[in-house]
Write an enzyme that holds these catalytic residues in place. Structure first.
Site, short mmCIF file in Angstrom:
data_model
loop_
_atom_site.label_atom_id
_atom_site.label_comp_id
_atom_site.label_asym_id
_atom_site.label_seq_id
_atom_site.Cartn_x
_atom_site.Cartn_y
_atom_site.Cartn_z
N LYS A 46 0.82 -1.20 0.00
CA LYS A 46 0.00 0.00 0.00
C LYS A 46 0.87 1.27 0.00
O LYS A 46 0.45 2.32 -0.45
CB LYS A 46 -0.88 0.05 1.28
CG LYS A 46 -1.84 -1.11 1.44
CD LYS A 46 -2.59 -0.91 2.78
CE LYS A 46 -3.36 -2.14 3.18
NZ LYS A 46 -3.94 -1.97 4.54
N GLU A 102 8.34 3.02 -5.14
CA GLU A 102 8.25 2.47 -3.79
C GLU A 102 8.30 3.59 -2.75
O GLU A 102 8.92 4.62 -2.98
CB GLU A 102 9.44 1.53 -3.54
CG GLU A 102 9.09 0.06 -3.50
CD GLU A 102 8.31 -0.37 -2.26
OE1 GLU A 102 7.52 0.42 -1.72
OE2 GLU A 102 8.50 -1.52 -1.85
N ILE A 104 9.50 3.05 0.53
CA ILE A 104 10.69 2.94 1.40
C ILE A 104 11.53 1.72 1.05
O ILE A 104 10.99 0.67 0.70
CB ILE A 104 10.27 2.91 2.90
CG1 ILE A 104 11.50 2.94 3.82
CG2 ILE A 104 9.40 1.73 3.22
CD1 ILE A 104 11.18 3.23 5.28
N ASP A 106 14.05 -0.45 3.10
CA ASP A 106 14.53 -0.68 4.47
C ASP A 106 15.64 -1.73 4.38
O ASP A 106 16.81 -1.40 4.25
CB ASP A 106 13.33 -1.12 5.32
CG ASP A 106 13.66 -1.21 6.79
OD1 ASP A 106 14.85 -1.16 7.14
OD2 ASP A 106 12.74 -1.35 7.61
N SER A 107 15.28 -3.01 4.38
CA SER A 107 16.30 -4.04 4.14
C SER A 107 16.62 -4.15 2.65
O SER A 107 17.68 -4.65 2.27
CB SER A 107 15.80 -5.40 4.64
OG SER A 107 14.75 -5.86 3.82
N GLY A 108 15.69 -3.72 1.81
CA GLY A 108 15.86 -3.82 0.36
C GLY A 108 15.33 -5.13 -0.22
O GLY A 108 15.35 -5.34 -1.42
N THR A 110 12.25 -6.29 -0.46
CA THR A 110 11.07 -6.13 -1.30
C THR A 110 11.46 -5.66 -2.70
O THR A 110 11.02 -6.24 -3.71
CB THR A 110 10.09 -5.12 -0.66
OG1 THR A 110 9.77 -5.58 0.65
CG2 THR A 110 8.82 -4.97 -1.48
N LYS A 134 16.27 4.14 4.48
CA LYS A 134 16.76 4.20 5.85
C LYS A 134 18.28 4.13 5.85
O LYS A 134 18.87 3.25 5.24
CB LYS A 134 16.17 3.08 6.69
CG LYS A 134 14.78 3.40 7.18
CD LYS A 134 14.42 2.55 8.37
CE LYS A 134 13.07 2.96 8.91
NZ LYS A 134 12.59 2.01 9.91
N ASP A 161 3.34 3.49 7.28
CA ASP A 161 2.42 3.23 8.37
C ASP A 161 3.12 2.58 9.56
O ASP A 161 4.22 2.06 9.44
CB ASP A 161 1.31 2.28 7.92
CG ASP A 161 1.86 0.87 7.71
OD1 ASP A 161 2.81 0.72 6.91
OD2 ASP A 161 1.36 -0.08 8.34
C1 PRP Z 1 6.97 -1.79 3.38
C2 PRP Z 1 7.27 -0.81 2.27
C3 PRP Z 1 8.15 -1.60 1.34
C4 PRP Z 1 8.84 -2.58 2.25
C5 PRP Z 1 10.26 -2.15 2.47
O1 PRP Z 1 5.88 -2.55 3.02
O2 PRP Z 1 6.10 -0.35 1.64
O3 PRP Z 1 7.38 -2.27 0.36
O4 PRP Z 1 8.14 -2.57 3.50
O5 PRP Z 1 10.93 -3.02 3.36
P1 PRP Z 1 12.21 -3.86 2.93
O6 PRP Z 1 13.14 -2.95 2.18
O7 PRP Z 1 12.78 -4.29 4.26
O8 PRP Z 1 11.76 -5.02 2.10
P2 PRP Z 1 4.91 -3.30 4.05
O9 PRP Z 1 5.20 -4.78 3.99
O10 PRP Z 1 4.96 -2.63 5.38
O11 PRP Z 1 3.51 -3.11 3.36
P3 PRP Z 1 2.64 -1.77 3.10
O12 PRP Z 1 3.34 -1.01 2.00
O13 PRP Z 1 1.33 -2.32 2.66
O14 PRP Z 1 2.59 -1.00 4.39
#
Ligand code: PRP
Length: 178
Positions: A46, A102, A104, A106-108, A110, A134, A161
């Site tokens: 989302k 995208e 964010i 974070d770990s990358g 996704t 991050k 969120d």
């Molecule tokens: C969040 C964000 C990215 C992902 C990044 O999604 O939207 O898709 O985490 O994290 P990563 O780099 O560690 O993989 P989330 O799973 O929280 O779903 P949402 O977007 O529906 O809130």
């Protein structure tokens, strides 16, 4: 800011800073894709819905929008987590200039999953536009367009969120850890 919600510690990115940066990124994309017939924007639900909406409205280059949704199994961050697809694109992307949008990195994990998945469908090109990264470690993926680096704290707003709360704030804030 005196009227900040008690759940929030501080504002990290104001609405004005965000909107200014979105305009800059759109201009960068327009320059880089000059001569391209259209860009195929892929928003990741989302979280990316706000960045996608603002960025797309600022682009002068013709573009399509489509969305994917993915979810991580297991904990985020240092712990290994598998990514799985919840919602796929509606159309094939072979021959398209695909830009993943995208909220964010974070770990990358996704983004890494999305890049591998979409690259296997033979797009003409594949790039990434990420609103925030991050600041904590090197990522396994390349970010072609990046809005901001932010500290490694819990952040909410502008699509981000905390347990689905505070996602639609027009600014980005640090969430209080309870
Ligand atoms: C969040 C964000 C990215 C992902 C990044 O999604 O939207 O898709 O985490 O994290 P990563 O780099 O560690 O993989 P989330 O799973 O929280 O779903 P949402 O977007 O529906 O809130």
């Amino acid at each position: 800011m005196n009227d900040l919600h008690p759940d929030l510690v501080r504002v990290l990115l104001t609405e004005e800073e965000i909107q200014t940066r979105v305009v800059e990124i759109a201009a960068e994309i327009d320059r880089d894709y000059a001569g391209v017939e259209r860009i195929y924007l892929v928003g990741v639900l989302k979280g990316a819905f706000m960045f996608m909406a603002d960025l797309a409205r600022r682009l002068k280059t013709a573009h399509n929008v489509d969305f994917m949704a993915v979810s991580s199994y297991g904990a985020k961050g240092a712990t290994a987590g598998e990514v799985r697809m919840i919602l796929d694109l509606r159309e094939p992307i072979a021959g398209e200039h695909v830009l993943i949008v995208e909220d964010i990195a974070d770990s990358g994990k996704t983004l890494n999953y999305l890049i591998n998945t979409l690259q296997s469908r033979n797009p003409a090109s594949l790039r990434t536009a990420v609103f925030v990264r991050k600041e904590r470690r090197s990522l396994p993926v390349q970010l072609d367009y990046l809005g901001f680096d932010i500290p490694d704290v819990w952040v909410v707003g502008y699509g981000l969120d905390f347990a689905d709360r505070r996602r639609t704030l027009p600014f980005v804030a640090e969430m209080r850890q309870v």
